[in-house]
Design a protein around this motif. Structure first.
Motif, PDB file in Angstrom:
ATOM      1  N   ASP A   1       0.792  -1.206  -0.016  1.00  0.00           N
ATOM      2  CA  ASP A   1       0.108   0.104   0.009  1.00  0.00           C
ATOM      3  C   ASP A   1       0.756   1.122   0.010  1.00  0.00           C
ATOM      4  OD1 ASP A   1      -1.927   1.933   0.457  1.00  0.00           O
ATOM      5  OD2 ASP A   1      -2.639   1.129   2.280  1.00  0.00           O
TER       6      ASP A   1
ATOM      7  N   ASP B   1      -4.459  11.642   5.483  1.00  0.00           N
ATOM      8  CA  ASP B   1      -5.413  11.365   6.263  1.00  0.00           C
ATOM      9  C   ASP B   1      -6.640  12.368   6.087  1.00  0.00           C
ATOM     10  OD1 ASP B   1      -4.617   9.259   8.271  1.00  0.00           O
ATOM     11  OD2 ASP B   1      -2.856  10.673   8.249  1.00  0.00           O
ATOM     12  N   ILE B   2      -6.776  12.588   4.652  1.00  0.00           N
ATOM     13  CA  ILE B   2      -7.945  13.235   4.267  1.00  0.00           C
ATOM     14  C   ILE B   2      -9.175  12.958   5.006  1.00  0.00           C
ATOM     15  CG2 ILE B   2      -8.704  12.402   2.238  1.00  0.00           C
ATOM     16  CD1 ILE B   2      -7.902  15.325   1.292  1.00  0.00           C
ATOM     17  N   SER B   3      -9.528  11.718   4.981  1.00  0.00           N
ATOM     18  CA  SER B   3     -11.081  11.141   5.420  1.00  0.00           C
ATOM     19  C   SER B   3     -11.053  11.712   6.916  1.00  0.00           C
ATOM     20  CB  SER B   3     -11.209   9.669   5.343  1.00  0.00           C
ATOM     21  OG  SER B   3      -9.959   9.053   5.285  1.00  0.00           O
ATOM     22  N   ALA B   4     -10.135  11.538   7.793  1.00  0.00           N
ATOM     23  CA  ALA B   4     -10.285  11.792   9.155  1.00  0.00           C
ATOM     24  C   ALA B   4     -10.439  13.100   9.336  1.00  0.00           C
ATOM     25  CB  ALA B   4      -9.070  11.253  10.223  1.00  0.00           C
ATOM     26  N   LEU B   5      -9.944  14.180   8.286  1.00  0.00           N
ATOM     27  CA  LEU B   5      -9.580  15.488   8.745  1.00  0.00           C
ATOM     28  C   LEU B   5     -11.061  16.381   7.865  1.00  0.00           C
ATOM     29  CD1 LEU B   5      -5.948  16.078   8.300  1.00  0.00           C
ATOM     30  CD2 LEU B   5      -7.172  16.226  10.307  1.00  0.00           C
TER      31      LEU B   5
ATOM     32  N   LYS C   1     -12.862   4.667   2.469  1.00  0.00           N
ATOM     33  CA  LYS C   1     -12.298   6.056   2.609  1.00  0.00           C
ATOM     34  C   LYS C   1     -13.517   6.949   2.838  1.00  0.00           C
ATOM     35  CE  LYS C   1      -8.471   6.859   0.039  1.00  0.00           C
ATOM     36  NZ  LYS C   1      -7.553   7.356  -1.129  1.00  0.00           N
ATOM     37  N   ASN C   2     -14.277   6.611   4.091  1.00  0.00           N
ATOM     38  CA  ASN C   2     -15.129   7.301   4.632  1.00  0.00           C
ATOM     39  C   ASN C   2     -14.823   8.107   5.847  1.00  0.00           C
ATOM     40  OD1 ASN C   2     -17.883   5.953   3.129  1.00  0.00           O
ATOM     41  ND2 ASN C   2     -16.617   4.229   4.127  1.00  0.00           N
TER      42      ASN C   2
ATOM     43  N   GLU D   1      -8.925   2.363   4.947  1.00  0.00           N
ATOM     44  CA  GLU D   1      -8.616   3.849   4.740  1.00  0.00           C
ATOM     45  C   GLU D   1      -9.531   4.762   5.195  1.00  0.00           C
ATOM     46  OE1 GLU D   1      -6.467   4.718   1.164  1.00  0.00           O
ATOM     47  OE2 GLU D   1      -5.450   2.891   1.191  1.00  0.00           O
ATOM     48  N   ASN D   2     -10.444   4.459   5.939  1.00  0.00           N
ATOM     49  CA  ASN D   2     -11.497   5.499   6.623  1.00  0.00           C
ATOM     50  C   ASN D   2     -10.813   6.280   7.669  1.00  0.00           C
ATOM     51  OD1 ASN D   2     -13.725   4.207   5.455  1.00  0.00           O
ATOM     52  ND2 ASN D   2     -13.016   2.235   6.629  1.00  0.00           N
ATOM     53  N   GLY D   3     -11.473   7.408   8.088  1.00  0.00           N
ATOM     54  CA  GLY D   3     -11.064   8.211   9.030  1.00  0.00           C
ATOM     55  C   GLY D   3     -11.177   7.423  10.293  1.00  0.00           C
ATOM     56  N   TRP D   4     -12.422   7.241  10.713  1.00  0.00           N
ATOM     57  CA  TRP D   4     -12.517   6.400  11.844  1.00  0.00           C
ATOM     58  C   TRP D   4     -13.156   5.181  11.168  1.00  0.00           C
ATOM     59  CZ3 TRP D   4     -12.820  11.526  12.062  1.00  0.00           C
ATOM     60  CH2 TRP D   4     -12.130  12.147  13.242  1.00  0.00           C
TER      61      TRP D   4
ATOM     62  N   THR E   1      -7.408   5.813   9.888  1.00  0.00           N
ATOM     63  CA  THR E   1      -6.614   6.795  10.874  1.00  0.00           C
ATOM     64  C   THR E   1      -6.695   6.370  12.307  1.00  0.00           C
ATOM     65  OG1 THR E   1      -6.834   8.367   8.865  1.00  0.00           O
ATOM     66  CG2 THR E   1      -6.128   9.235  11.180  1.00  0.00           C
TER      67      THR E   1
END
Lengths: 263, 418
Positions: A41, A214-218, B280-281, B302-305, B327
């Motif tokens: 990855d 980390d775009i999705s967490a932000l 990616k959510n 690859e999700n935020g949470w 993350t």
């Protein structure tokens, strides 16, 4: 100018004989190679590379920079007996150190990447940014190292200060930010946290990378504020300006000390 | 009776049956079109009797609201356009056994008083709506108090920008035994909306780029959702106040935003969430007040949470899920835990497996200290992945103080589940 080039040339020659720079390059080569081999990855590779750029490069640059200055003491004293401007000598010493360090990072890391170009899909912008960040970390922490070394005659004290400054930038500063944000958590503190993180070169580089990774967490309100600032051209200019200031100011204080110093 | 009479009688019976059969078959086909017998759909429908087919040729029809009170089939040839001209409802079905196929419905009128729909089914049974196109309607297909209907292969699209000015793609209210299959819904308020629905099957649909939710259901027990794809919806998928839900093999992708969730669960109980794919959510699954949900075989990538588990959720089981490159894997706002995490694969797990049984020898703590801190104080996200925060996380793993001590995976898998 001719003298400057000569000094740099001698420095490069000197460093290339030292095994440390080769070990440093090999380290980056092996690290980058193993990351690509064991990680399918690419975004995880980038995260690991970011950790290295933000932890190892400042550490090696400060400590190696300080040691290098102390070890060059006799050379410096000898050179100063010649008709050479002190600032030229300092500049030569600095370039002769920062350039090989930055180059060994770029070369060591990029060779495995070139081998694996076929496996990389996207993320090139982050990669290029990582190289820029690594370059800036090197020159910033080399100037900090030289500043510390010119301020302290005592080797042990200088080394201790170098280690401490690395710790301060990479951990203690963040601890203070966290403490402050926890105290002020009832207030709108997004803007304060942006300003605070711009004042630390490591935090700044880290933020610019994670905004991409980390775009999705932000994506919440906080993230939106960060994105809006760092995504704008003003944010980019201010970030780069902050990095340049961090490289230039310790360097000039170092030159001033060096010029007035009684050897 | 003599032999010939017997034969004559048998033939009479035979022809009688054939006659009846043919009469059934000879349901008329009424052609509608500019060059046909009927120019307007309404007149054709008025002339039709039960079992007839109204075949609409390609063209543009604007006839206000067409009301169906006869069990007939309406077929379109080359997708004729029936328009509501942005003012009215288009087709109102008030009788059972209607079939509607191959027609383009466009511009059912926006209204703040009526739920104007392209097709509205009101208190009917056994209707089929198949292979139609819906363009820029307020509501697409609206079913109220209906049963045993099928909605298949429809393409429903709109270009809504604001929630208040838009309706839902497929809207069900007080229905049961409905099948919604193979539809593609785009740009409505909610892609599929169900309220007070029972025993329905939602399968193979694609719901994307809707202003609010890709799928939204409330008080809809015993429904099953499988193989659907929900992509880039304004707020993902939200489901509330429902028991006995089955969600399997769905994809929840790229639902980004402060209030966006791959799957938001509120007051859901006794349900199964299996083999879904969350990619990616901002938040993969958000659970609030949920009980006895079994979540197994899901991929969180690859999700935020990956999972945000609120304190009022309990007795939920998470097994054999893959958590890869999120993350934050799990975050919670409580120091207590009444849920079970067992035998999941965590890409962040750094343990070892000495006896080579595929299960890590030391338990994994999926809740990091930093995720607890950010749950309470969002701006601290600025320290994400900083060296200091990593140190804090390690310290917390060794001596848990703020994170729930019992929220651990005692048997973390060493390899990801395929």
């Amino acid at each position: 100018m001719k003298i400057l080039l000569k000094i740099i040339k001698y420095q490069l020659h000197d460093l290339s004989r030292s095994k440390w720079i080769i070990i440093y390059t090999t380290f980056f080569f092996l690290l980058s190679y193993s990351l690509f081999t064991f990680n399918k990855d690419f975004s995880r590779v980038l995260i690991s590379l970011m950790n290295v750029v933000l932890i190892i490069i400042p550490l090696v640059s400060t400590i190696f920079g300080t040691i290098h200055y102390y070890n060059s003491k006799e050379y410096i004293v000898f050179m100063l007996s010649q008709p050479i401007k002190r600032s030229t000598l300092f500049f030569g010493l600095y370039i002769g150190l920062a350039l090989p360090l930055a180059l060994s990072f770029v070369v060591g890391t990029s060779i495995p990447i070139l081998f694996n170009l076929g496996n990389i899909h996207g993320g090139f912008d982050v990669l290029i940014f990582l190289f820029i960040a690594g370059f800036f970390q090197t020159i910033i922490f080399c100037s900090i190292a030289f500043l510390i070394a010119t301020l302290n005659e005592n080797k042990m004290l200088g080394l201790g200060l170098a280690t401490f400054s690395w710790l301060a930038f990479s951990a203690i500063y963040d601890a203070l930010i966290l403490f402050l944000l926890q105290i002020l958590q009832d207030y709108p503190i997004e803007k304060i946290s942006i300003i605070l993180s711009m004042l630390n070169p490591i935090d700044l580089a880290r933020l610019l990378v994670i905004l991409k990774l980390d775009i999705s967490a932000l994506m919440g309100y906080t993230g939106a504020v960060f994105q809006k600032f760092f995504g704008s051209s003003l944010g980019t200019i201010l970030s780069i300006l902050s990095l340049i200031v961090w490289a230039v100011i310790p360097f000039f204080i170092g030159i001033r000390n060096f010029s007035k110093k009684d050897f | 009776m003599s032999g010939s009479k017997k034969i004559a009688f048998a033939m009479f019976i035979f022809f009688f049956l054939v006659f009846i059969f043919l009469n059934q078959l000879s349901a008329k086909i009424l052609l509608v079109g500019a060059a046909q017998k009927y120019q307007r759909i309404k007149t054709a429908i008025a002339a039709a009797t039960k079992g007839d087919t109204v075949l609409v040729n390609s063209g543009y029809y604007s006839e206000g609201t067409i009301t169906l009170t006869k069990s007939i089939t309406i077929l379109g040839k080359d997708y004729p356009v029936i328009s509501g001209e942005g003012k009215t409802e288009i087709l109102l079905v008030k009788t059972d056994g209607v079939m509607i196929k191959g027609i383009t419905f466009s511009n059912a009128g926006l209204s703040f008083i009526h739920d104007n729909a392209a097709i509205k089914l009101d208190s009917v049974k056994n209707c089929v709506i198949e292979g139609n196109k819906f363009k820029n309607n307020f509501f697409g297909i609206y079913l109220a108090k209906s049963q045993h209907c099928q909605i298949m292969n429809n393409e429903i699209s709109s270009s809504s920008i604001r929630e208040t000015y838009s309706g839902n793609g497929i809207h069900l209210w007080y229905c049961r035994d409905i099948t919604i299959k193979d539809n593609h819904i785009r740009g409505h308020r909610d892609g599929i909306y169900l309220e007070f629905v029972r025993h329905s099957l939602i399968k193979n649909n694609i719901s994307e780029k809707n202003v609010r939710y890709g799928l939204h259901f409330m008080f809809s027990d015993s429904c099953s959702y499988s193989n659907n794809v929900f992509i880039k919806n304004g707020a993902g998928v939200a489901v509330m106040y429902t028991h006995y839900v089955t969600m399997t093999d769905n994809k929840f992708e790229q639902n980004w935003g402060g209030g966006a969730y791959g799957l938001l669960l509120k007051e859901i109980s006794n349900s199964r969430i299996e083999n879904n794919y969350f990619y990616k959510n901002s938040s993969g699954i958000y659970l609030e007040g949920c009980t006895r949900i079994k979540s197994a075989g899901n991929n969180f990538i690859e999700n935020g949470w990956a999972i945000r588990l609120m304190a009022n959720s309990m007795e939920n089981i998470f097994e054999r899920n893959n958590f890869i490159g999120n993350t934050f894997d799990i975050s919670t706002n409580s120091t207590k835990n009444y849920n079970t995490f067992n035998n999941n694969y965590w890409s962040e797990y750094k343990g070892y497996d000495l006896n080579k049984d595929g299960i890590g020898d030391i338990p994994y703590h999926p809740v990091k200290l930093f995720s607890v801190i950010t749950e309470r104080n969002r701006p601290t996200l600025i320290l994400l992945r900083s060296f200091f925060v990593e140190l804090l996380n390690i310290a917390e793993t060794i001596f848990p103080t703020l994170t729930p001590e019992t929220l651990i995976d005692k048997n973390p898998a060493m390899r990801k589940f395929l």
